[in-house]
Structures are given as structure tokens and as C-alpha cells.
Design an enzyme around this catalytic site. Sequence first.
Site, short mmCIF file in Angstrom:
data_model
loop_
_atom_site.label_atom_id
_atom_site.label_comp_id
_atom_site.label_asym_id
_atom_site.label_seq_id
_atom_site.Cartn_x
_atom_site.Cartn_y
_atom_site.Cartn_z
N GLU A 1 0.84 -1.21 0.00
CA GLU A 1 0.00 0.00 0.00
C GLU A 1 0.87 1.26 0.00
O GLU A 1 0.54 2.26 -0.62
CB GLU A 1 -0.94 -0.02 1.21
CG GLU A 1 -2.01 -1.10 1.07
CD GLU A 1 -2.85 -1.23 2.31
OE1 GLU A 1 -2.28 -1.51 3.39
OE2 GLU A 1 -4.08 -1.05 2.22
N GLU B 1 -3.51 -9.47 3.88
CA GLU B 1 -4.36 -9.16 5.04
C GLU B 1 -5.51 -10.15 5.20
O GLU B 1 -5.90 -10.49 6.30
CB GLU B 1 -4.92 -7.75 4.91
CG GLU B 1 -3.91 -6.63 5.07
CD GLU B 1 -3.23 -6.25 3.77
OE1 GLU B 1 -3.18 -7.07 2.84
OE2 GLU B 1 -2.73 -5.11 3.69
N1 T1G Z 1 4.36 -7.75 11.87
C1 T1G Z 1 5.12 -8.13 12.92
N2 T1G Z 1 6.03 -9.14 12.88
C2 T1G Z 1 6.15 -9.77 11.71
C3 T1G Z 1 5.39 -9.43 10.56
C4 T1G Z 1 4.46 -8.37 10.68
N3 T1G Z 1 3.73 -7.96 9.65
N4 T1G Z 1 5.76 -10.27 9.55
C5 T1G Z 1 6.71 -11.08 10.05
N5 T1G Z 1 6.94 -10.79 11.33
C6 T1G Z 1 7.94 -11.43 12.20
C7 T1G Z 1 7.63 -12.88 12.42
O1 T1G Z 1 6.71 -13.02 13.50
C8 T1G Z 1 9.00 -13.43 12.77
O2 T1G Z 1 9.28 -13.03 14.08
C9 T1G Z 1 9.92 -12.61 11.86
O3 T1G Z 1 9.19 -11.42 11.52
C10 T1G Z 1 10.29 -13.34 10.58
O4 T1G Z 1 9.05 -13.73 9.99
C11 T1G Z 1 -2.64 -1.72 7.01
C12 T1G Z 1 -3.30 -3.99 8.24
C13 T1G Z 1 7.37 -11.20 5.44
C14 T1G Z 1 7.01 -13.25 4.04
O5 T1G Z 1 0.65 -10.38 6.71
O6 T1G Z 1 4.26 -13.09 5.42
O7 T1G Z 1 -0.35 -4.64 6.56
O8 T1G Z 1 9.51 -15.33 15.09
O9 T1G Z 1 9.46 -16.20 10.18
O10 T1G Z 1 9.53 -16.87 6.59
O11 T1G Z 1 -3.39 -2.93 5.17
O12 T1G Z 1 6.86 -12.93 7.73
O13 T1G Z 1 11.54 -14.06 14.32
O14 T1G Z 1 10.24 -13.27 16.33
O15 T1G Z 1 7.61 -15.27 8.71
O16 T1G Z 1 11.15 -15.03 5.91
C15 T1G Z 1 0.19 -7.71 6.33
C16 T1G Z 1 3.24 -11.28 7.27
C17 T1G Z 1 0.07 -7.21 7.74
C18 T1G Z 1 2.96 -10.27 6.18
C19 T1G Z 1 8.76 -13.22 5.81
N6 T1G Z 1 1.45 -8.38 6.16
N7 T1G Z 1 4.61 -11.76 7.21
O17 T1G Z 1 8.69 -14.62 5.94
O18 T1G Z 1 10.03 -14.93 8.08
S1 T1G Z 1 -1.47 -6.42 8.00
C20 T1G Z 1 1.59 -9.69 6.38
C21 T1G Z 1 4.99 -12.70 6.30
C22 T1G Z 1 -1.36 -5.00 7.08
C23 T1G Z 1 -2.41 -2.95 6.19
C24 T1G Z 1 -2.63 -4.22 6.95
C25 T1G Z 1 6.38 -13.24 6.45
C26 T1G Z 1 7.38 -12.71 5.42
P1 T1G Z 1 10.20 -13.98 15.02
P2 T1G Z 1 8.97 -15.13 9.25
P3 T1G Z 1 9.91 -15.44 6.58
#
Ligand code: T1G
Length: 691
Positions: free
Chosen positions: A108, A128
Site C-alpha cells: 500500500e 491481510e
Molecule cells: N508484523 C510483525 N512481525 C512480523 C510481521 C508483521 N507484519 N511479519 C513477520 N513478522 C515477524 C515474524 O513473527 C518473525 O518473528 C519474523 O518477523 C520473521 O518472519 C494496514 C493492516 C514477510 C514473508 O501479513 O508473510 O499490513 O519469530 O518467520 O519466513 O493494510 O513474515 O523471528 O520473532 O515469517 O522469511 C500484512 C506477514 C500485515 C505479512 C517473511 N502483512 N509476514 O517470511 O520470516 S497487516 C503480512 C509474512 C497490514 C495494512 C494491513 C512473512 C514474510 P520472530 P517469518 P519469513
Amino acid sequence: MTAITEAVSLEKEGEIGMLWIDNPPVNALGYPVRKGMQDGITMAMKDNGIKAVVVICKGRTFCAGADIREFGKPPKEPHLPDVLTTFDQCTKPIIAAVHGTAFGGGLETALSSHFRVAVASAQFGLPEVKLGLLPGAGGTQRLPRLIGPEKALPMIATGNPIGAAQALKEGVIDEIIDGDLAKGAVAFAKKVLAEKRPMRKVSALTDKISGVKPEIFANYRKELNKSARGFEAPEACVKAVEAAVGKPFAEGLKYERELFTQLMMGSQSAAQRYYFFAEREVAKIPDIPADAPLIDIKKVGIIGAGTMGGGITMNFVNAGIPVTLVEVKQEFLDRGLGVIKKNYDITASKGKMTADDVTKRMGLIKGTTQMEDLKDVDLVIEAVFENMDLKKEIFRKLDAICKPGAILATNTSYLNVDEIAAQTKRPEYVVGLHFFSPANVMRLLEVVRGAKTAIPVLATAMAVAKKIKKIAVMVGVCFGFAGNRMFAQRKREVDKLILEGASPAQVDKVIYDFGFPMGPVALLDLIGIDLGWSKDNSKGRTMQEVLCEAGRFGIKNGKGYYNYAEGSRAPKPAPEVDAMIKEFAAKKGFKPRAISDEEIIQRCIYPIINEGAKILEEKIAVRPSDLDVIWVNGYGWPVYRGGPMFYADLVGLDKILAVMKKFQADLGDDFKPAPLLEKLVKEGKKFASLN
Ligand code: T1G
């Protein structure tokens, strides 16, 4: 360089401002990032020395979205939509420079920029919906304006990402940068200035949302009804995209925010956000350090080319790891290899892999009837019948054949891994790797920790699981470990409910409507009623024996609890079975009664939860959320309900305890509450307190 917040700084490359974001591990858009972005753009706008701004991230990825850990806490301004309005209103061109995964709020942010460039390996997604939400910072309004609603809908409503090449083709990005991203982005920014390119404000674009056929939404909803049954967020996504087409941008943004807030307040999003972290917690085992030494697994041996052995083999060759596949007879080996090849050919016929891929993967499998051929593998996985004597014999042989340091794993679903390990001189190298059928499809893998299994062996098992794209959950040794031990509770109740007066169809509908992919009785027909049945000593003592003696084995021969048309898996009513159930129930002294849907849910679900509590007390599982990961990935528990232990907290442990006690009084000690359940209720705590 000017540090704006601890996570954002503004540098200058000539007249190009470089807004650097540095918020490991994934540059999530937490408060310091949002504040820094907003102040950084404001600062750049005021700086006459800056003619354009590149927004770029340090570390492994562009912003991967909002900081999910902030959800549920009091929101802190500036909110992301407001920050992106600042982007939108910027009077100088903003170029988003993407590497890694521009996901959610990250994409976004890029969409609110005027231009987007990326390295070839970058991915773009709006996941999301997988958190039970929808893009809440303009994604549902900007993406359709950039690429049209038909291409935007699947990205928003499924959350599946696209790669840079597809993003370029569809117009999500303007250029793919070869080499250094920062340098390439600066060069692109200079080109924009030199060519005096008009600033493309995505929110102002209209060509892709004009003249849209309304039926695209109706058609997409038809697809969702099948693929997203029970989920609330996908439908909200469709509504938001409809608003992008039918409303002015500002109104659409407002509607998107309303939908987002509704979802955020709902139980489904709470469950799916909980599950997101639960799926990552499973890798964290208290006494296994993250840097535990690993054993290098270059070659794998698999014993048994049946359904499980074949599926397990596919997992490894899919990851490029060669497999020596052992069977006792050439004909069994040929049959097993044939099934693997057929599976690959079907995948290739769907365009999901090329004929060359099939050849390469089959080329990684060496079939043999000689167990001696396993002498130099690094890991062996035994996948033969659930017969302890046979497994013990195999492990004695493996111990003599395999090189020192080779890991010997059993795929047993229930049996005692310690007893198997005791057959070898290397119990510290013995572990359970319990795959779920079909092994090449199901993501769950239970890593069964023997009493003597060494830390490096366990760490290696968890690492190998990740390499073959499994979700590994560490469990201890007991009959059925965790998943199947809990599943047995439901199976017992389903068998009883059918005799007490609930029809197979009623039980199936209740559990299907709860959110499982299929009802438990239909599942029995799928797995095979005759699994574990022995014709020789069958005496009509159970419904399984009654049905099998009547030749009703399930889908495999067209009739089980239900009837099946030729080549179809759709269960059809079987009045003859209803009569068989009625007769058998009478013989067993059951007095059929009307049974409520609520009782079916409580008797099929609460004992699973209760058994989970016992599993935790016995330290067979590390934490409650691990059991939820097992049930979502091994048994089809609807992720929008979080998992049995999350669901229990939602229902209220006090309510569950009260119902269990009532059932114990009415139906017997199968419902005796677990001490942990009573303890948590007494202390006013939830299972979540143990995560
Ligand atoms: N927020 C906080 N922590 C996150 C995070 C996030 N969005 N994404 C990953 N982490 C942490 C995860 O818990 C782990 O922590 C570490 O990063 C490595 O992640 C307004 C409301 C990016 C593809 O849904 O898909 O945006 O265990 O083990 O396999 O519209 O993380 O090391 O302490 O998964 O290399 C939308 C979610 C949010 C993306 C990387 N975004 N993340 O994968 O590593 S809502 C998502 C992923 C939003 C807006 C809306 C994956 C990754 P720890 P990982 P990875």
C-alpha cells in the site's frame, strides 16, 4: 544523513532524497516507521534541494506490512492511511524501491507512491485476508485503479502474492532494476525528472475502473463460496473493490476503513492473527537453541513405497534431495514409483510443473530392493505397516547397515518411538517423523522426540521439515502423540452418536458447518472403513465390522456409510446403512433419541480440547498453540476459529468444564475433565496463559 526516527532516515543522492527505512526483521510499519515516513516526506517537500524521493528499506525486505504485534493495542497516530495520504499529496515524485516482499501496508505504501521499481526477485502481495482482515490503508481502492478490478480481486481476496515479472506485466511496477536497487532507483528518479514525466497519483487514476462489468463481482463471489466457505474477510474484500469501482476515492477509502474495523473487531481476525504467530512459535523449543548444530542431510533413504513412503519421497525430491527408495519386492517398488510418476504427470498436466521437472525429480529417486543400499544415506525414514515387530526388525537391520551418525526415523502414527529406538545401538539418532496422508500434500509433520533423541538430531529434523516445506511440531512419545490422540476422542464420540440416534448425515452437516472440510463420517468413507479391519476375526462387534462384513469399505468400493456413484466422491444417502445402524444399535441396547446439533458439537469438540489439556500436562506438547497448529494443518480445523485450544478460550473454559462434568455424569468417564482444565478454571486463566 538526517535521522528522523530510530527507524527512518533521510539522505541525499544529489537532488534525490533517499528515505531509508530500517526496522528489522521485516521493516514492519510500526509507529517509528510510520512517524518517520510522514515526517520524512514532509521534510523532503520543504527541502528545495530535493526534487524527488526514493523510499527504500534496509535489510531483507521492503515493508512487509503493518506491525501485526500492534494490533489489538491502542492505535498510535499517525495511522498508516494518513501517512499514505501524505504520500498521495506529495508535490514531488516518490519512487518506491522494492526488494523482498512488499506485503500488506508495504504494498500500500508503494501504491501510494507515484512510481514503483523493484528487483527481479521481489514479491508483491496483500495478505491481510489471511489475517481475517482486508488492506486497510487504501490497497482496496488503489490497486483496482492501477490494474483493474478483475486482476486486483484475486490478489486482495486470496492474499496470494505475485512476482516482479507479473507485477511489471500487469502495471503494478514501472521497471525491474538489475544490480544495486538503490542505484537503480536513483537513476530511475533522475530519468523521471529529466523526462518531466507527469506524477501518476494512483488515487486519481480512472481508466481501469470505468465501464467495469458488474458481473465480475458476482462471478468472483461464486468462486469464493467454494474456496473461502465460512470466512468473513474475502467477502469484505469484494465489497471494498466494488466500492473502488462505484465510489469516489475518498468515499471508497472511508468504506474500506469501516470494513477493516468491523473485521478487526471480529473473532475470525483475532483467530487468524493468533494463528499467524502460533505457526511461527512451533519452531521455538525451550531446550533446543536456535543455533543448535545440524547434521547435513544430503541423501535420504525411505523404506516402503506405499502411499506414505511414496508421498514422503516426493517431499524430498521436490526439495532437490535424492532419495533411495527401498521395497521388499520389485513389483511393489515399480507400483510405488508408478504412483509417484502419475502424481507428477497430473501436476504437469495442470501446468504447475514442466515435463522436464518431472524427469528431474524422478531422476532423483533410486529404487532398490536391497536395504544395504542405504549404507551411505544421512537420514532414513521407515514408512512400513503399523506393525511394531516389523518396525523393530527393520531398525535392527538399519542400525547395522547405516553409517555412524545417520538419523533413523520412523513414520509411525501411534507406536512407541522409544521401543523402536531400543532396538538400535544409536537411540540418540532415532526420531519419529509422523507425516500426514497424503504426505506430499499435508503441511503438518509431527517430530516425535524420543527419550534419548539428541538435540542435534531434533534440530536437524526441524530444519529438514522447513526445507521440505512442512510445518513441524515437536511432540513426545505416547499412543497417537498429539494430533491422533486428540482425534481419537472425536472418533469415539462420532461412533457413539450414530448409535444413539444422530444420523451420519446430521453429524457430518454439523461438523462441516463448523468449518471442517468434510464431516467425520464422510471422512471415514474416504480413509476406508476397512482400515485396520481383519476379515479373519471379524464378528460384527462394531459398526466397522458390520459394514466391512457387508462389503462396505467406503469410497474405494463405492459404498460405506454412504453410497457413491461410479467415479464420484459425493456421498449419497444409504437407507440400507441406516437400517444396519438401527439394528446394530438395538442389539447393543441403545435407545435412539433426538440429538441436538449443539450436543454433537460439544461431544465432538470438547473432548479434543480436554485431551489437549492432558497432552500439555504430560508435556507431550510444548504449548497450547502448538496443538492448534497441529489441528489447523493436520485435521482441517478452520483457521478462522484459531484451533481447539484458542476456541476453548473463546467459548470459556468454565463453560467447557461445566459441560464436560455434565457429560461425565450422563455418559461416563470419557468426559472426566483434565486436571489442567480444572486448574485453569479455578485460577481464572486461559490456555493462552501457557503459550
Ligand atoms: N508484523 C510483525 N512481525 C512480523 C510481521 C508483521 N507484519 N511479519 C513477520 N513478522 C515477524 C515474524 O513473527 C518473525 O518473528 C519474523 O518477523 C520473521 O518472519 C494496514 C493492516 C514477510 C514473508 O501479513 O508473510 O499490513 O519469530 O518467520 O519466513 O493494510 O513474515 O523471528 O520473532 O515469517 O522469511 C500484512 C506477514 C500485515 C505479512 C517473511 N502483512 N509476514 O517470511 O520470516 S497487516 C503480512 C509474512 C497490514 C495494512 C494491513 C512473512 C514474510 P520472530 P517469518 P519469513
